[in-house]
Design an enzyme around this catalytic site. Structure first.
Site, PDB file in Angstrom:
ATOM      1  N   ASP A 218       0.871  -1.172   0.000  1.00  9.23           N
ATOM      2  CA  ASP A 218       0.000   0.000   0.000  1.00  9.23           C
ATOM      3  C   ASP A 218       0.912   1.227   0.000  1.00  9.23           C
ATOM      4  OD1 ASP A 218      -1.562   2.165   0.593  1.00  9.23           O
ATOM      5  OD2 ASP A 218      -2.426   1.343   2.446  1.00  9.23           O
ATOM      6  N   GLN A 221       0.977   6.506   0.986  1.00 13.29           N
ATOM      7  CA  GLN A 221       1.763   7.584   1.620  1.00 13.29           C
ATOM      8  C   GLN A 221       3.207   7.611   1.143  1.00 13.29           C
ATOM      9  OE1 GLN A 221       0.360   9.903   3.236  1.00 13.29           O
ATOM     10  NE2 GLN A 221      -1.585   8.999   3.829  1.00 13.29           N
ATOM     11  N   LYS A 244      -3.391  12.169  -3.311  1.00 13.79           N
ATOM     12  CA  LYS A 244      -2.297  12.392  -2.346  1.00 13.79           C
ATOM     13  C   LYS A 244      -0.991  12.672  -3.080  1.00 13.79           C
ATOM     14  CE  LYS A 244      -4.200   9.002   0.916  1.00 13.79           C
ATOM     15  NZ  LYS A 244      -4.964   9.756   1.896  1.00 13.79           N
TER      16      LYS A 244
HETATM   17  N1  C6P Z   1      -5.240   8.078   4.255  1.00 17.78           N
HETATM   18  C1  C6P Z   1      -5.186   9.942   5.792  1.00 17.78           C
HETATM   19  O1  C6P Z   1      -5.584  11.030   6.214  1.00 17.78           O
HETATM   20  P1  C6P Z   1      -7.809   6.625  -0.479  1.00 17.78           P
HETATM   21  O2  C6P Z   1      -8.823   7.101   0.495  1.00 17.78           O
HETATM   22  O3  C6P Z   1      -8.264   5.422  -1.240  1.00 17.78           O
HETATM   23  O4  C6P Z   1      -7.266   7.701  -1.357  1.00 17.78           O
HETATM   24  O5  C6P Z   1      -6.526   6.171   0.386  1.00 17.78           O
HETATM   25  C2  C6P Z   1      -6.674   5.232   1.408  1.00 17.78           C
HETATM   26  C3  C6P Z   1      -5.411   5.039   2.159  1.00 17.78           C
HETATM   27  C4  C6P Z   1      -4.747   3.843   2.059  1.00 17.78           C
HETATM   28  N2  C6P Z   1      -3.585   3.618   2.675  1.00 17.78           N
HETATM   29  C5  C6P Z   1      -2.998   4.587   3.393  1.00 17.78           C
HETATM   30  C6  C6P Z   1      -1.658   4.300   4.030  1.00 17.78           C
HETATM   31  C7  C6P Z   1      -3.600   5.829   3.539  1.00 17.78           C
HETATM   32  O6  C6P Z   1      -3.013   6.770   4.255  1.00 17.78           O
HETATM   33  C8  C6P Z   1      -4.856   6.057   2.925  1.00 17.78           C
HETATM   34  C9  C6P Z   1      -5.582   7.364   3.108  1.00 17.78           C
HETATM   35  C10 C6P Z   1      -5.767   9.409   4.507  1.00 17.78           C
HETATM   36  O7  C6P Z   1      -4.301   9.310   6.354  1.00 17.78           O
HETATM   37  C11 C6P Z   1      -7.254   9.488   4.508  1.00 17.78           C
HETATM   38  S1  C6P Z   1      -8.001   8.383   5.653  1.00 17.78           S
END
Ligand code: C6P
Length: 424
Positions: A218, A221, A244
């Site tokens: 994943d 980040q 992101k």
């Molecule tokens: N974290 C945070 O504020 P999406 O929502 O599909 O774009 O990403 C999901 C997701 C998956 N893995 C990690 C490690 C993440 O950090 C995130 C999204 C945001 O930390 C929103 S909850």
């Protein structure tokens, strides 16, 4: 300006020249950073939730709608050809960005969440049998936990969870112990969204592959903040989100090795994912169309390509170093305030600082900071198992991007000192 400035090496995109890393000039590319909030210049430190967009991304999206808007892969007319070219060009940009071997290994999805769900549905579910195991870690975001939990519950498989040290580093000794003949998949975050820990994913992949176990990373980040090379990591799947990565919302990426994705069944049916349909039989298209049913987010892909080209134009190593330096500086400034505890002290950390205060609940911290013009996230950060491990219901989290400055880190610290004054 306390910033590492150095001339960039040639970028990955053909014909693109990198410019030296200069925060003041980079900030001018992000119009929203000129905003004021409650009369204060905005300090945007919620980049882990979503990053701001450079003008190049905003322009690319509006230009697509102004000039080339059409559906893709369907029309013979000029606009449809242009839109198809832009969409497939975006796939080529993502291939370059991740250093994937082939463009067909890049599947456009809505975001990291959908990418992981795709693998859980189309790879894991058909494979899993009762008592099989999936290895995840205690650091995971719910997006890399809940889809596996759902797959496990549907098949009788089990989740095994790699624990961490008090510093927030994964216990690799425990990880090795958890890998067994029953392990069917390892699903691990590259960078923790809550603590900023950078996990040793290459080593995690190596250990899993030694047992013939594939690994999903994943990268939600990581992809925005460090150079990612999926061939060097040798991971089997890699997921990230466009929004992101300084691109738009609604678009994300699943990278998967062709040899794993080729035999996977589609997970959604509809237009564009078939090669032929009769009343009796449906034949599916080849990769990547097989996993892209229906009209995709064409403008989103165009915007993501613009974000990737933007990143290719800056010195990414200098940008990562700057973000990490900002976060370590902020940690130091915050730790000087009595009653503040910074959570997560891993040796390898990205630009994320999570903290709690004895005097105030994280939501109170977030509210006071907002009034000071400082945007942070508070809560469990979609990591409830991790919060339980830390023994807190929530944290306050400042997350940095390369356009942030040391002056902004000072404003964060000053605003937290104000919380301390207000709440004693
Ligand atoms: N974290 C945070 O504020 P999406 O929502 O599909 O774009 O990403 C999901 C997701 C998956 N893995 C990690 C490690 C993440 O950090 C995130 C999204 C945001 O930390 C929103 S909850």
């Amino acid at each position: 300006m306390r910033v590492v400035a150095r001339a960039g090496a040639p970028a990955g995109a053909p014909g693109l020249q990198q410019r030296a890393f200069d925060v003041a000039s980079i900030r001018r590319d992000f119009p929203i950073l000129e905003r004021h909030v409650y009369g204060q210049p905005l300090v945007y430190l919620d980049n882990a939730a979503t990053a701001q967009k450079p003008r190049a991304v905003i322009d690319a999206i509006s230009n697509f709608y102004l000039v080339s808007n059409a559906n893709i892969h369907r029309g013979v007319h000029r606009l449809s050809e242009e839109a198809t070219g832009a969409y497939e060009g975006a796939r080529a940009a993502v291939r370059r960005f991740l250093n994937a071997r082939e463009a067909r290994e890049i599947v456009f999805v809505r975001g990291a969440t959908e990418a992981i769900n795709l693998v859980a549905q189309a790879y894991a579910r058909p494979l899993l049998r009762p008592d099989d195991e999936i290895v995840v870690s205690i650091l995971e975001h719910h997006s890399n936990f809940v889809p596996w939990k759902m797959a496990a519950e549907a098949t009788g498989a089990r989740l095994r969870v790699v624990p961490m040290t008090d510093a927030g580093e994964l216990r690799l000794d425990e990880y090795e112990r958890l890998l067994s003949d029953r392990t069917r998949l390892v699903a691990i975050g590259h960078v923790s969204n809550a603590l900023g820990t950078v996990n040793p994913v290459a080593e995690i992949v190596r250990l899993a592959h030694a047992r013939g176990v594939p690994v999903l990373v994943d990268g939600a980040q990581a992809a925005p903040h460090m150079r990612v090379d999926v061939q060097a990591l040798d991971c089997d799947f890699y997921a990230f989100s466009g929004h992101k990565t300084f691109g738009p919302t609604g678009i994300g990426v699943l990278y998967g090795k062709a040899e794993l994705m080729d035999p996977m069944p589609p997970w959604q049916g509809g237009g564009d994912m078939i090669s032929s349909v009769t009343l009796d039989e449906v034949r599916y298209a080849a990769l990547p169309a097989k996993f892209e049913a229906g009209t995709p987010d064409i403008a989103g892909a165009v915007g993501l390509a613009a974000a990737i080209e933007y990143l290719e134009g800056i010195d990414r190593d200098a940008a990562s170093a700057h973000e990490a330096a900002l976060a370590r500086y902020a940690e130091k400034r915050l730790s000087e305030i009595a009653g503040v505890t910074v959570l997560g002290r891993a040796a390898q950390k990205a630009g994320i600082v999570s903290f709690v205060m004895s005097a105030a609940h994280p939501h109170d911290i977030g509210t006071v900071l907002d009034r000071e013009g400082v945007a942070i996230r508070t809560g469990h950060h979609c990591c409830q198992p991790l919060m339980h491990r830390l023994g807190v219901p929530a944290t306050a989290r400042a997350s940095f991007a390369f356009y942030n400055t040391f002056e902004e880190a000072d404003r964060l610290a000053a605003a937290v000192a104000r919380v301390k004054e207000m709440f004693g």
